[in-house]
Design a protein around this motif. Sequence first.
Motif, mmCIF file in Angstrom:
data_model
loop_
_atom_site.group_PDB
_atom_site.id
_atom_site.type_symbol
_atom_site.label_atom_id
_atom_site.label_comp_id
_atom_site.label_asym_id
_atom_site.label_seq_id
_atom_site.Cartn_x
_atom_site.Cartn_y
_atom_site.Cartn_z
ATOM 1 N N GLY A 10 0.789 -1.230 0.000
ATOM 2 C CA GLY A 10 0.000 0.000 0.000
ATOM 3 C C GLY A 10 0.817 1.274 0.000
ATOM 4 N N TYR A 11 2.094 1.218 0.323
ATOM 5 C CA TYR A 11 2.864 2.453 0.497
ATOM 6 C C TYR A 11 4.034 2.588 -0.484
ATOM 7 C CZ TYR A 11 0.449 3.052 4.971
ATOM 8 O OH TYR A 11 -0.501 3.226 5.944
ATOM 9 N N ARG A 12 4.033 1.845 -1.578
ATOM 10 C CA ARG A 12 5.135 1.885 -2.546
ATOM 11 C C ARG A 12 6.471 1.697 -1.831
ATOM 12 N NH1 ARG A 12 3.796 6.933 -6.499
ATOM 13 N NH2 ARG A 12 5.153 5.836 -7.950
ATOM 14 N N GLU A 13 6.496 0.683 -0.985
ATOM 15 C CA GLU A 13 7.663 0.483 -0.131
ATOM 16 C C GLU A 13 8.909 0.066 -0.918
ATOM 17 O OE1 GLU A 13 5.454 -0.703 4.050
ATOM 18 O OE2 GLU A 13 6.615 -2.206 2.978
ATOM 19 N N LEU A 14 8.712 -0.597 -2.038
ATOM 20 C CA LEU A 14 9.867 -1.046 -2.807
ATOM 21 C C LEU A 14 10.716 0.147 -3.226
ATOM 22 C CD1 LEU A 14 11.426 -3.367 -4.040
ATOM 23 C CD2 LEU A 14 9.989 -3.197 -6.078
ATOM 24 N N ARG A 15 10.070 1.215 -3.668
ATOM 25 C CA ARG A 15 10.811 2.403 -4.090
ATOM 26 C C ARG A 15 11.586 3.006 -2.913
ATOM 27 N NH1 ARG A 15 7.918 6.976 -7.717
ATOM 28 N NH2 ARG A 15 7.645 5.122 -9.007
ATOM 29 N N MET A 16 10.971 3.017 -1.730
ATOM 30 C CA MET A 16 11.648 3.565 -0.553
ATOM 31 C C MET A 16 12.821 2.675 -0.144
ATOM 32 S SD MET A 16 8.743 5.319 1.886
ATOM 33 C CE MET A 16 7.494 4.040 1.912
ATOM 34 N N MET A 17 12.625 1.344 -0.209
ATOM 35 C CA MET A 17 13.713 0.435 0.161
ATOM 36 C C MET A 17 14.882 0.548 -0.805
ATOM 37 S SD MET A 17 11.791 -3.045 1.355
ATOM 38 C CE MET A 17 10.701 -3.097 2.796
ATOM 39 N N LEU A 18 14.584 0.691 -2.089
ATOM 40 C CA LEU A 18 15.649 0.867 -3.080
ATOM 41 C C LEU A 18 16.480 2.108 -2.769
ATOM 42 C CD1 LEU A 18 13.664 0.027 -6.349
ATOM 43 C CD2 LEU A 18 15.641 -1.234 -5.494
ATOM 44 N N HIS A 19 15.801 3.197 -2.452
ATOM 45 C CA HIS A 19 16.489 4.456 -2.138
ATOM 46 C C HIS A 19 17.355 4.296 -0.886
ATOM 47 C CE1 HIS A 19 17.027 8.829 -2.037
ATOM 48 N NE2 HIS A 19 16.784 8.772 -0.740
ATOM 49 N N LEU A 20 16.819 3.633 0.113
ATOM 50 C CA LEU A 20 17.528 3.462 1.380
ATOM 51 C C LEU A 20 18.758 2.570 1.198
ATOM 52 C CD1 LEU A 20 17.138 4.266 4.410
ATOM 53 C CD2 LEU A 20 16.075 2.047 4.735
ATOM 54 N N MET A 21 18.598 1.445 0.495
ATOM 55 C CA MET A 21 19.720 0.531 0.288
ATOM 56 C C MET A 21 20.812 1.174 -0.569
ATOM 57 S SD MET A 21 19.498 -2.379 1.873
ATOM 58 C CE MET A 21 20.692 -3.321 0.949
ATOM 59 N N ARG A 22 20.405 1.917 -1.607
ATOM 60 C CA ARG A 22 21.391 2.572 -2.475
ATOM 61 C C ARG A 22 22.207 3.594 -1.686
ATOM 62 N NH1 ARG A 22 18.103 4.226 -6.149
ATOM 63 N NH2 ARG A 22 18.359 2.466 -7.562
ATOM 64 N N ASN A 23 21.541 4.377 -0.855
ATOM 65 C CA ASN A 23 22.247 5.367 -0.042
ATOM 66 C C ASN A 23 23.169 4.698 0.969
ATOM 67 O OD1 ASN A 23 21.079 7.478 -1.361
ATOM 68 N ND2 ASN A 23 19.859 8.214 0.357
ATOM 69 N N HIS A 24 22.723 3.583 1.543
ATOM 70 C CA HIS A 24 23.547 2.881 2.535
ATOM 71 C C HIS A 24 24.835 2.376 1.903
ATOM 72 C CE1 HIS A 24 24.711 0.310 5.861
ATOM 73 N NE2 HIS A 24 24.729 -0.729 5.049
ATOM 74 N N LEU A 25 24.731 1.766 0.719
ATOM 75 C CA LEU A 25 25.914 1.212 0.053
ATOM 76 C C LEU A 25 26.857 2.311 -0.419
ATOM 77 C CD1 LEU A 25 24.197 -1.628 -1.998
ATOM 78 C CD2 LEU A 25 25.560 -1.869 0.074
ATOM 79 N N ALA A 26 26.307 3.509 -0.705
ATOM 80 C CA ALA A 26 27.138 4.627 -1.168
ATOM 81 C C ALA A 26 27.601 5.510 -0.017
ATOM 82 C CB ALA A 26 26.355 5.467 -2.182
ATOM 83 N N GLY A 27 27.126 5.233 1.211
ATOM 84 C CA GLY A 27 27.521 6.044 2.355
ATOM 85 C C GLY A 27 26.849 7.402 2.383
ATOM 86 N N ARG A 28 25.669 7.523 1.737
ATOM 87 C CA ARG A 28 24.954 8.799 1.731
ATOM 88 C C ARG A 28 23.889 8.820 2.832
ATOM 89 N NH1 ARG A 28 25.198 8.100 -4.134
ATOM 90 N NH2 ARG A 28 23.131 7.150 -4.055
ATOM 91 N N LEU A 29 23.641 9.996 3.356
ATOM 92 C CA LEU A 29 22.684 10.161 4.451
ATOM 93 C C LEU A 29 21.251 10.074 3.929
ATOM 94 C CD1 LEU A 29 22.400 10.937 7.523
ATOM 95 C CD2 LEU A 29 22.143 13.292 6.722
ATOM 96 N N THR A 30 20.404 9.339 4.651
ATOM 97 C CA THR A 30 18.975 9.280 4.348
ATOM 98 C C THR A 30 18.209 9.846 5.534
ATOM 99 O OG1 THR A 30 19.276 7.267 3.031
ATOM 100 C CG2 THR A 30 17.023 7.811 3.697
ATOM 101 N N THR A 31 17.343 10.809 5.265
ATOM 102 C CA THR A 31 16.488 11.381 6.303
ATOM 103 C C THR A 31 15.043 11.009 6.000
ATOM 104 O OG1 THR A 31 16.125 13.444 5.081
ATOM 105 C CG2 THR A 31 18.069 13.342 6.537
ATOM 106 N N PRO A 32 14.136 11.141 6.982
ATOM 107 C CA PRO A 32 12.721 10.864 6.690
ATOM 108 C C PRO A 32 12.196 11.683 5.521
ATOM 109 C CG PRO A 32 13.063 10.996 9.065
ATOM 110 C CD PRO A 32 14.360 11.402 8.420
#
Length: 380
Positions: A53-75
């Motif tokens: 219901g919340y398009r979570e796949l897109r959010m997870m992709l963004h979060l994982m990509r930032n984690h692997l690149a060492g970029r900060l993710t905020t809410p």
Amino acid sequence: MSDLPDESHPEGPYDSLSQTPRPKLSDTELSRFIDFIEKFEEETEHSLSLNQGYRELRMMLHLMRNHLAGRLTTPTSLADASGLSYGTAKRGIESIIKRGLILSRPRTRSGKTVSLHPSPMMIEEWEAYAHRIKGLLGPLFGVDPASESGRRIFLGAAETDRVISPPAVLSARLELKGGLRGLIHADPTFMAMHNLKQQLESIFGLEIHNSARSIDDLLEAILTNAGRAKSRYDLVACDLPWFGELASKGILTPLDRFIRRDAYDLSDFHPVAVQSTRYAGEQYGIPLQTTPELLCYRTDILEEAQLEPPTTTEELIKVARRLHDPARGRYGIAWNAARGTPLGHTFSFLMAKFGQPIINLRRCEEGYDFQQASGEELRP
């Protein structure tokens, strides 16, 4: 706009960017692709803990990509990546956090601002998901995943190889006044690692400050620091030949209790490298960089001089003398011969190549016992 057909292009499917006709798929290829998409959907639903219901796949992709690149993710950045309204995205993020897939970590002591990171559970799910999808890609492109080539292309390393997962961030920021302080070696490997500083800072949740020294100055700095009442550094880079001296003088902290406490996995380090950082039965370091020295020759130069590649030390010296011509800017051999540690390293490698340690170590079943050396065994 006209409804008349465009006479400038023949009818048929086109690539939208190049306007060149797309190659047609056979019925078998299209059927195989449809099967892949169906299995892809099934694997996505099976492998990832998604709430549709919340398009979570897109959010997870963004979060994982930032984690692997060492970029900060905020809410806020994660909500923007979802493409949803902020309120809906916020509810989606809260849902993922409750399911233990996202870690929310305070960025300040007040806790008013936070950063978001994938939990170990999310990283493990995505690793499993990637492995399963790679298995599906083989049949899609007509490659048997069970074959040797298929295993290399789609299934990664051999079953006997161990690869440690990408590190997850600490659930709580590492509290060290002034940040994490390191004394490192000013060589290309450590300088390249300096580029990972941002990612490591994200994992630990603090700033990292490194002081880089040349190899000989590094030992001097470690010994000087050991004489202080309080260390200037939290971590130091230590050359392998120094471990015996530094550990026996109590300058290094044994790591065994930390390894046991955290169930630290050393299996993706070369066993000899792990062994080399032990002294008197205790682990004093984690391998970071192991360096071989390689002897290579130029086939074109040897062929031009009508010389055979040398296979013995005596032949090597003869060939090097034949080729040595400084007036033409050519030298018979190039090697690490700078005064001090570089020359010492090369001497150690050459001795090892001939099956000898640089000191009178006692033989043991696996070679030489360097962990318990004392007395005459320390004689060169």
